[in-house]
Motif scaffolding. Structure first.
Motif, PDB file in Angstrom:
ATOM      1  N   ARG A 118       0.874  -1.168   0.000  1.00  0.00           N
ATOM      2  CA  ARG A 118       0.000   0.000   0.000  1.00  0.00           C
ATOM      3  C   ARG A 118       0.907   1.211   0.000  1.00  0.00           C
ATOM      4  O   ARG A 118       2.006   1.157   0.529  1.00  0.00           O
ATOM      5  CB  ARG A 118      -0.877   0.032   1.251  1.00  0.00           C
ATOM      6  CG  ARG A 118      -1.932  -1.055   1.274  1.00  0.00           C
ATOM      7  CD  ARG A 118      -2.802  -0.902   2.534  1.00  0.00           C
ATOM      8  NE  ARG A 118      -3.803  -1.909   2.561  1.00  0.00           N
ATOM      9  CZ  ARG A 118      -5.014  -1.790   2.009  1.00  0.00           C
ATOM     10  NH1 ARG A 118      -5.338  -0.677   1.401  1.00  0.00           N
ATOM     11  NH2 ARG A 118      -5.877  -2.766   2.057  1.00  0.00           N
ATOM     12  N   MET A 144      -8.324 -13.536   1.539  1.00  0.00           N
ATOM     13  CA  MET A 144      -7.774 -12.723   2.626  1.00  0.00           C
ATOM     14  C   MET A 144      -8.691 -11.537   2.935  1.00  0.00           C
ATOM     15  O   MET A 144      -9.346 -11.002   2.046  1.00  0.00           O
ATOM     16  CB  MET A 144      -6.391 -12.191   2.249  1.00  0.00           C
ATOM     17  CG  MET A 144      -5.381 -13.265   1.896  1.00  0.00           C
ATOM     18  SD  MET A 144      -5.009 -14.404   3.252  1.00  0.00           S
ATOM     19  CE  MET A 144      -4.147 -13.312   4.374  1.00  0.00           C
ATOM     20  N   LYS A 145      -8.673 -11.148   4.179  1.00  0.00           N
ATOM     21  CA  LYS A 145      -9.381  -9.959   4.654  1.00  0.00           C
ATOM     22  C   LYS A 145      -8.327  -9.005   5.203  1.00  0.00           C
ATOM     23  O   LYS A 145      -7.409  -9.427   5.900  1.00  0.00           O
ATOM     24  CB  LYS A 145     -10.355 -10.344   5.767  1.00  0.00           C
ATOM     25  CG  LYS A 145     -11.019  -9.173   6.446  1.00  0.00           C
ATOM     26  CD  LYS A 145     -11.910  -9.672   7.583  1.00  0.00           C
ATOM     27  CE  LYS A 145     -12.476  -8.531   8.378  1.00  0.00           C
ATOM     28  NZ  LYS A 145     -13.307  -9.029   9.485  1.00  0.00           N
ATOM     29  N   SER A 146      -8.437  -7.728   4.850  1.00  0.00           N
ATOM     30  CA  SER A 146      -7.508  -6.752   5.417  1.00  0.00           C
ATOM     31  C   SER A 146      -8.297  -5.666   6.126  1.00  0.00           C
ATOM     32  O   SER A 146      -9.327  -5.215   5.638  1.00  0.00           O
ATOM     33  CB  SER A 146      -6.610  -6.145   4.339  1.00  0.00           C
ATOM     34  OG  SER A 146      -7.350  -5.349   3.458  1.00  0.00           O
ATOM     35  N   TYR A 203      -3.912  -8.445   8.286  1.00  0.00           N
ATOM     36  CA  TYR A 203      -4.445  -9.414   7.336  1.00  0.00           C
ATOM     37  C   TYR A 203      -4.879 -10.690   8.053  1.00  0.00           C
ATOM     38  O   TYR A 203      -4.244 -11.132   8.990  1.00  0.00           O
ATOM     39  CB  TYR A 203      -3.400  -9.755   6.267  1.00  0.00           C
ATOM     40  CG  TYR A 203      -3.003  -8.547   5.446  1.00  0.00           C
ATOM     41  CD1 TYR A 203      -3.774  -8.145   4.365  1.00  0.00           C
ATOM     42  CD2 TYR A 203      -1.886  -7.798   5.781  1.00  0.00           C
ATOM     43  CE1 TYR A 203      -3.429  -7.030   3.623  1.00  0.00           C
ATOM     44  CE2 TYR A 203      -1.532  -6.679   5.047  1.00  0.00           C
ATOM     45  CZ  TYR A 203      -2.308  -6.301   3.962  1.00  0.00           C
ATOM     46  OH  TYR A 203      -1.966  -5.198   3.241  1.00  0.00           O
ATOM     47  N   ALA A 253      -2.018  -2.184   8.017  1.00  0.00           N
ATOM     48  CA  ALA A 253      -3.000  -3.201   7.647  1.00  0.00           C
ATOM     49  C   ALA A 253      -2.791  -4.478   8.455  1.00  0.00           C
ATOM     50  O   ALA A 253      -1.663  -4.898   8.694  1.00  0.00           O
ATOM     51  CB  ALA A 253      -2.911  -3.499   6.165  1.00  0.00           C
TER      52      ALA A 253
END
Length: 107
Positions: A56, A87-89, A98, A96
């Motif tokens: 990012r 995946m979820k962030s 994860y 972040a």
């Protein structure tokens, strides 16, 4: 779904969430996206781009980025393999975080 040697080609970015990524072109990734979308009854609002998030960023020089993107457009950066993971962030003040939501096995 186990991925076998999917090439990572070039770099690009998602401007809306400031993510730099490498494209991961492989039929298994496209099929997994379609299977998951169909199973969940979710239609894609945009074209799906199989990718690996590299980072990012807060700011990026657009001229410099376009120069590098052009140079690396067809450059193979490496490969990925192994089981696919959803995946979820979550963005926090520290950065972040994860979490693996689901690992796809089989096939």
């Amino acid at each position: 779904f186990v991925l076998k040697e999917a090439p990572l080609i070039g770099i690009d970015r998602f401007k809306h969430n400031r993510i730099l990524f490498a494209a991961a072109e492989h039929p298994t990734l496209v099929q997994t996206h379609k299977t998951a979308s169909d199973a969940l009854g979710i239609a894609s609002e945009q074209r799906y781009i199989p990718h690996v998030t590299l980072m990012r960023y807060k700011q990026i020089d657009p001229v410099c980025f376009e120069e590098r993107r052009t140079v690396l457009k067809e450059h193979m950066l490496g490969t990925i393999s192994g089981p696919l993971k959803l995946m979820k962030s979550v963005l926090t003040q520290e950065g972040a975080v994860y979490e693996t939501v689901h690992t796809f096995h089989g096939n």
